[in-house]
Write an enzyme that holds these catalytic residues in place. Structure first.
Site, mmCIF file in Angstrom:
data_model
loop_
_atom_site.group_PDB
_atom_site.id
_atom_site.type_symbol
_atom_site.label_atom_id
_atom_site.label_comp_id
_atom_site.label_asym_id
_atom_site.label_seq_id
_atom_site.Cartn_x
_atom_site.Cartn_y
_atom_site.Cartn_z
ATOM 1 N N ASP A 37 0.868 -1.193 0.000
ATOM 2 C CA ASP A 37 0.000 0.000 0.000
ATOM 3 C C ASP A 37 0.897 1.232 0.000
ATOM 4 O O ASP A 37 2.126 1.107 -0.039
ATOM 5 C CB ASP A 37 -0.976 0.006 1.186
ATOM 6 C CG ASP A 37 -2.310 0.634 0.772
ATOM 7 O OD1 ASP A 37 -2.325 1.850 0.500
ATOM 8 O OD2 ASP A 37 -3.312 -0.085 0.674
ATOM 9 N N TYR A 157 -11.118 7.583 -15.732
ATOM 10 C CA TYR A 157 -11.163 6.268 -15.068
ATOM 11 C C TYR A 157 -11.595 5.195 -16.067
ATOM 12 O O TYR A 157 -10.962 4.134 -16.159
ATOM 13 C CB TYR A 157 -12.132 6.343 -13.887
ATOM 14 C CG TYR A 157 -12.240 5.081 -13.060
ATOM 15 C CD1 TYR A 157 -11.295 4.779 -12.082
ATOM 16 C CD2 TYR A 157 -13.308 4.201 -13.243
ATOM 17 C CE1 TYR A 157 -11.404 3.627 -11.307
ATOM 18 C CE2 TYR A 157 -13.434 3.053 -12.469
ATOM 19 C CZ TYR A 157 -12.477 2.778 -11.507
ATOM 20 O OH TYR A 157 -12.594 1.634 -10.741
ATOM 21 N N LYS A 161 -9.211 2.089 -17.316
ATOM 22 C CA LYS A 161 -9.618 0.694 -17.117
ATOM 23 C C LYS A 161 -9.780 -0.033 -18.457
ATOM 24 O O LYS A 161 -9.516 -1.243 -18.541
ATOM 25 C CB LYS A 161 -10.905 0.633 -16.298
ATOM 26 C CG LYS A 161 -10.740 1.137 -14.864
ATOM 27 C CD LYS A 161 -9.710 0.335 -14.066
ATOM 28 C CE LYS A 161 -9.741 0.664 -12.571
ATOM 29 N NZ LYS A 161 -8.767 -0.117 -11.795
HETATM 30 P P1 NAP Z 1 -10.149 1.230 -2.075
HETATM 31 O O1 NAP Z 1 -10.819 0.596 -0.903
HETATM 32 O O2 NAP Z 1 -10.098 2.705 -2.157
HETATM 33 O O3 NAP Z 1 -8.685 0.609 -2.210
HETATM 34 C C1 NAP Z 1 -7.747 1.120 -3.139
HETATM 35 C C2 NAP Z 1 -6.365 0.899 -2.573
HETATM 36 O O4 NAP Z 1 -5.403 1.439 -3.486
HETATM 37 C C3 NAP Z 1 -6.175 1.625 -1.241
HETATM 38 O O5 NAP Z 1 -5.537 0.784 -0.315
HETATM 39 C C4 NAP Z 1 -5.318 2.800 -1.628
HETATM 40 O O6 NAP Z 1 -4.487 3.272 -0.600
HETATM 41 C C5 NAP Z 1 -4.476 2.205 -2.742
HETATM 42 N N1 NAP Z 1 -3.879 3.287 -3.517
HETATM 43 C C6 NAP Z 1 -4.487 4.406 -3.988
HETATM 44 N N2 NAP Z 1 -3.580 5.228 -4.553
HETATM 45 C C7 NAP Z 1 -2.385 4.631 -4.419
HETATM 46 C C8 NAP Z 1 -1.061 5.009 -4.769
HETATM 47 N N3 NAP Z 1 -0.790 6.180 -5.367
HETATM 48 N N4 NAP Z 1 -0.050 4.170 -4.476
HETATM 49 C C9 NAP Z 1 -0.296 3.005 -3.851
HETATM 50 N N5 NAP Z 1 -1.531 2.592 -3.475
HETATM 51 C C10 NAP Z 1 -2.564 3.404 -3.756
HETATM 52 O O7 NAP Z 1 -10.854 0.757 -3.430
HETATM 53 P P2 NAP Z 1 -11.396 -0.667 -3.906
HETATM 54 O O8 NAP Z 1 -12.821 -0.489 -4.217
HETATM 55 O O9 NAP Z 1 -10.963 -1.743 -3.015
HETATM 56 O O10 NAP Z 1 -10.649 -0.765 -5.323
HETATM 57 C C11 NAP Z 1 -9.705 -1.753 -5.659
HETATM 58 C C12 NAP Z 1 -9.628 -1.843 -7.172
HETATM 59 O O11 NAP Z 1 -10.890 -2.234 -7.705
HETATM 60 C C13 NAP Z 1 -9.262 -0.526 -7.871
HETATM 61 O O12 NAP Z 1 -8.386 -0.780 -8.943
HETATM 62 C C14 NAP Z 1 -10.596 -0.048 -8.388
HETATM 63 O O13 NAP Z 1 -10.457 0.807 -9.499
HETATM 64 C C15 NAP Z 1 -11.260 -1.354 -8.738
HETATM 65 N N6 NAP Z 1 -12.712 -1.266 -8.826
HETATM 66 C C16 NAP Z 1 -13.432 -0.877 -7.746
HETATM 67 C C17 NAP Z 1 -14.809 -0.734 -7.878
HETATM 68 C C18 NAP Z 1 -15.683 -0.275 -6.746
HETATM 69 O O14 NAP Z 1 -16.876 0.002 -6.990
HETATM 70 N N7 NAP Z 1 -15.203 -0.179 -5.521
HETATM 71 C C19 NAP Z 1 -15.427 -1.023 -9.110
HETATM 72 C C20 NAP Z 1 -14.637 -1.422 -10.174
HETATM 73 C C21 NAP Z 1 -13.284 -1.542 -10.031
HETATM 74 P P3 NAP Z 1 -4.980 4.506 0.324
HETATM 75 O O15 NAP Z 1 -6.325 4.159 0.837
HETATM 76 O O16 NAP Z 1 -3.921 4.552 1.373
HETATM 77 O O17 NAP Z 1 -4.995 5.686 -0.586
#
Ligand code: NAP
Length: 251
Positions: A37, A157, A161
């Site tokens: 992270d 975004y 993707k």
């Molecule tokens: P999340 O809870 O916000 O987790 C994202 C993680 O990425 C966090 O731990 C964040 O760290 C880390 N991150 C962000 N910027 C970073 C950086 N510059 N360097 C290193 N780490 C970084 O989101 P999530 O929903 O679990 O998303 C995980 C993946 O699924 C992402 O690729 C997202 O695009 C994809 N996704 C999510 C959804 C949705 O609806 N949630 C839908 C489609 C795809 P910090 O919190 O410390 O910033």
């Protein structure tokens, strides 16, 4: 059925919603996990919960070159990596009425974290997997947005993707003979911090109504699919993108 004992899984963004659920799930199936992270503090509690098969690393992936150093560090932990889960991601708004400089600033940051850093990690993974006797697996987090498009403030975004999907397909086609398999996941709305603004301003029930299931996905619903893809049971599905969106967008 899903057995990951002896396998090493690197998960980026492991402190987040999908990342932490994935870490718990693959660790429960026997894997050793390298938890990445932005800071090691973000994964401290998770690593303590998982125990001795968890290691923590930090890198800021808004500098995509940091992703290469991250891979090399992760490789040192066990001397091999079997599965790369490119999961770290950001979802910042870029309203059209912002200045061009601000709008482009969000684009640049989004492309860096959501596409270029995953690309650098895939590049390093392919180089390593070619040298490992049983190759390796790449799982890239894409999004429904790659296919359906996204809300007005999020062109960047959807574009990033879509790039992840195209990159995954390319890797699957070009390096399969060298033991590399690659998959993309396209979640719809998942109940994590990424959607904090939507949940507060619009409401999670609006996203739920949009699905065939009448409810949004939890991180575990995505983690289950990642664990399956990590198992090596889906080798001949290489190159595919798996939708996890509750039939909110059926392709
Ligand atoms: P999340 O809870 O916000 O987790 C994202 C993680 O990425 C966090 O731990 C964040 O760290 C880390 N991150 C962000 N910027 C970073 C950086 N510059 N360097 C290193 N780490 C970084 O989101 P999530 O929903 O679990 O998303 C995980 C993946 O699924 C992402 O690729 C997202 O695009 C994809 N996704 C999510 C959804 C949705 O609806 N949630 C839908 C489609 C795809 P910090 O919190 O410390 O910033």
């Amino acid at each position: 059925m899903i057995e990951l004992s002896g396998r090493v899984v690197l998960i980026t963004g492991a402190g987040g919603g999908i990342g932490s659920a994935t870490a718990r799930t693959v660790a429960a199936a026997g894997a050793s996990v390298v938890l990445h992270d932005v800071s090691t503090d973000a994964t401290l509690a998770l690593a303590e919960e998982i125990g001795e098969r968890a290691h923590r690393l930090a890198a800021d992936l808004s500098d995509p070159a940091a992703a290469d150093a991250l891979w090399q560090e992760a490789l040192q932990v066990h001397g091999r990596i079997d599965v790369l889960v490119n999961n770290a991601g950001i979802y910042p708004p870029a309203p059209l009425d912002e200045s061009l400089a601000d709008w482009m600033g969000v684009w640049n940051r989004s492309l860096a974290v959501n596409l270029l850093a995953p690309a650098v990690l895939c590049r390093a993974a392919v180089a390593t997997y070619r040298t490992q006797e049983d190759g390796g697996i790449i799982v890239n987090l894409a999004s429904r947005a790659a296919f359906r498009g996204e809300d007005p403030d999020y062109w960047h975004y959807a574009s990033a993707k879509a790039g992840v999907v195209a990159m995954t397909r390319t890797i699957a086609r070009q390096y399969g003979r060298e033991g590399v398999t690659a998959f993309a996941l396209a979640p719809g709305y998942v109940d994590t911090a990424l959607n904090k603004v939507f949940a507060e301003e619009v409401g999670v029930e609006v996203a739920a109504r949009d699905t065939g299931l009448g409810k949004v996905a939890q991180p575990q619903d995505v983690a289950n699919v990642i664990a399956f893809l990590s198992s090596g049971l889906a080798t001949h599905a290489t190159g595919t993108t798996i939708d996890v969106n509750g039939a909110s967008y059926v392709r």
